[in-house]
Enzyme design. Structure first.
Site, PDB file in Angstrom:
ATOM      1  CD  GLU A  76      -3.213  -2.144   7.321  1.00 28.17           C
ATOM      2  OE1 GLU A  76      -2.167  -2.476   6.759  1.00 28.17           O
ATOM      3  OE2 GLU A  76      -3.757  -1.042   7.156  1.00 28.17           O
TER       4      GLU A  76
ATOM      5  CB  SER B 118       5.664  -1.717  11.859  1.00 29.21           C
ATOM      6  OG  SER B 118       5.309  -0.357  12.119  1.00 29.21           O
TER       7      SER B 118
ATOM      8  CG  HIS C 245      -5.517   2.252   5.331  1.00 26.59           C
ATOM      9  ND1 HIS C 245      -4.998   3.168   6.233  1.00 26.59           N
ATOM     10  CD2 HIS C 245      -4.564   1.312   5.161  1.00 26.59           C
ATOM     11  CE1 HIS C 245      -3.779   2.770   6.574  1.00 26.59           C
ATOM     12  NE2 HIS C 245      -3.492   1.653   5.941  1.00 26.59           N
TER      13      HIS C 245
ATOM     14  CG  ASN D 138      -1.701   1.272   1.378  1.00 28.49           C
ATOM     15  OD1 ASN D 138      -1.767   2.081   0.447  1.00 28.49           O
ATOM     16  ND2 ASN D 138      -2.315   1.463   2.542  1.00 28.49           N
TER      17      ASN D 138
ATOM     18  N   GLY E  98       3.018   2.400  10.741  1.00 30.23           N
ATOM     19  CA  GLY E  98       3.989   3.472  10.557  1.00 30.23           C
ATOM     20  C   GLY E  98       4.731   3.847  11.829  1.00 30.23           C
TER      21      GLY E  98
ATOM     22  CE  LYS F 253       0.077   3.224   4.823  1.00 26.40           C
ATOM     23  NZ  LYS F 253       0.276   3.316   6.261  1.00 26.40           N
TER      24      LYS F 253
ATOM     25  CD  GLU G 253      -2.470   5.646   6.754  1.00 25.27           C
ATOM     26  OE1 GLU G 253      -2.521   5.676   5.514  1.00 25.27           O
ATOM     27  OE2 GLU G 253      -1.548   5.078   7.380  1.00 25.27           O
TER      28      GLU G 253
HETATM   29  P1  13P Z   1       3.347   0.452   7.582  1.00 22.86           P
HETATM   30  O1  13P Z   1       3.803  -0.845   6.977  1.00 22.86           O
HETATM   31  O2  13P Z   1       4.087   1.637   7.054  1.00 22.86           O
HETATM   32  O3  13P Z   1       3.283   0.386   9.072  1.00 22.86           O
HETATM   33  O4  13P Z   1       1.834   0.661   7.067  1.00 22.86           O
HETATM   34  C1  13P Z   1       0.944  -0.386   7.185  1.00 22.86           C
HETATM   35  C2  13P Z   1      -0.288  -0.026   6.459  1.00 22.86           C
HETATM   36  O5  13P Z   1      -1.024   0.859   6.868  1.00 22.86           O
HETATM   37  C3  13P Z   1      -0.582  -0.731   5.212  1.00 22.86           C
HETATM   38  O6  13P Z   1      -1.855  -0.449   4.753  1.00 22.86           O
END
Ligand code: 13P
Length: 249
Positions: A166, A212, A94, A9, A172, A11, A96
């Protein structure tokens, strides 16, 4: 045993030029991999990504989709627009989007139903915040997000649904859920699906872990029996790291 499904992903990262460079580097690195591979890229990169990935084992996904066929929804993108591009997957709900853009379980459901009706495979994201976990609410949150986000999805349609667990506190942050924590949460989600759809559907659905996950911890996480793959953020931005996760054993 099922193969694993590793999806990146990106982002809000990478321009078209970055996308060309990344995918051209990635193609030989993951050619012949046993695991399923996808990259979920920004809307502006989709056409380029689909074109470059044609004929390879890399599938392309978007990161959001609207539920309406068309109309006055400024800034949104429809299922047909993505289908016409040759997109196969779409990330829905997601954390976010839930946190910054008002996504709710109700809108997750609408997007998921529209995606499935139009032939896109949704990667539906669920996961608790740190406060929810520490408050003992993890199971309640996962149950609500799973059942409400998939409320009218049929057992047949579940063959095209991927779920990503997640935990928000692991995204992150460099803080990964332990193998056991991730396995237990995914096992819990699978149990909810088993109650609703029966054991066979629940066993067959791919449930990824995200948060992560990287080239160092991927093999251990993926060795857990409930974890069917990963949804990778930061580590999916570097071909070497991403291919190491795709090939992790
Ligand atoms: P990270 O791998 O950067 O922690 O992000 C995970 C994520 O949100 C994937 O959709």
């Amino acid at each position: 045993m099922k193969n694993k499904f590793i999806a990146g992903n990106w982002k809000m990262n990478k321009t078209i030029a970055d996308t060309k460079q990344f995918i051209n580097e990635l193609i030989p690195l993951v050619a012949g991999a046993n695991n399923r591979v996808a990259l979920c890229v920004p809307f502006t990169d989709l056409a380029t990504a689909v074109e470059l990935a044609k004929g390879t084992n890399i599938a392309i996904g978007a990161q959001n989709v609207h539920w309406a066929e068309s109309g006055a929804f400024t800034g949104e993108i429809s299922v047909n627009m993505l289908k016409e591009l040759g997109v196969e997957y779409v990330v829905i709900g997601h954390s976010e989007r839930r946190q910054y853009f008002g996504e709710t379980d109700a809108t997750v459901l609408k997007r998921t139903l529209a995606a499935l009706a139009g032939g896109l495979k949704p990667i539906v994201c669920v996961g608790e915040t740190l406060a929810e976990r520490e408050g003992g609410l993890m199971e309640e949150v996962l149950k609500r997000q799973t059942l409400e986000g998939l409320a009218q999805v049929s057992a047949e349609q579940m063959a095209d649904v991927v779920i990503a667990y997640e935990p928000v506190w692991a995204i992150g942050t460099g803080k990964t859920a332990t193998n056991q924590e991730a396995n237990d949460a995914i096992g819990y989600i699978r149990g909810i699906l088993a109650q609703k759809y029966g054991d066979e559907v629940a066993q067959n659905v791919f449930i990824q872990y995200g948060g992560s996950m990287n080239e160092k911890n991927a093999a251990d996480l993926l060795s857990m029996p409930q974890i069917d793959g990963g949804l990778i953020g930061g580590a999916s931005l570097v071909p070497e790291k991403f291919q190491a996760i795709v090939k992790a054993k």
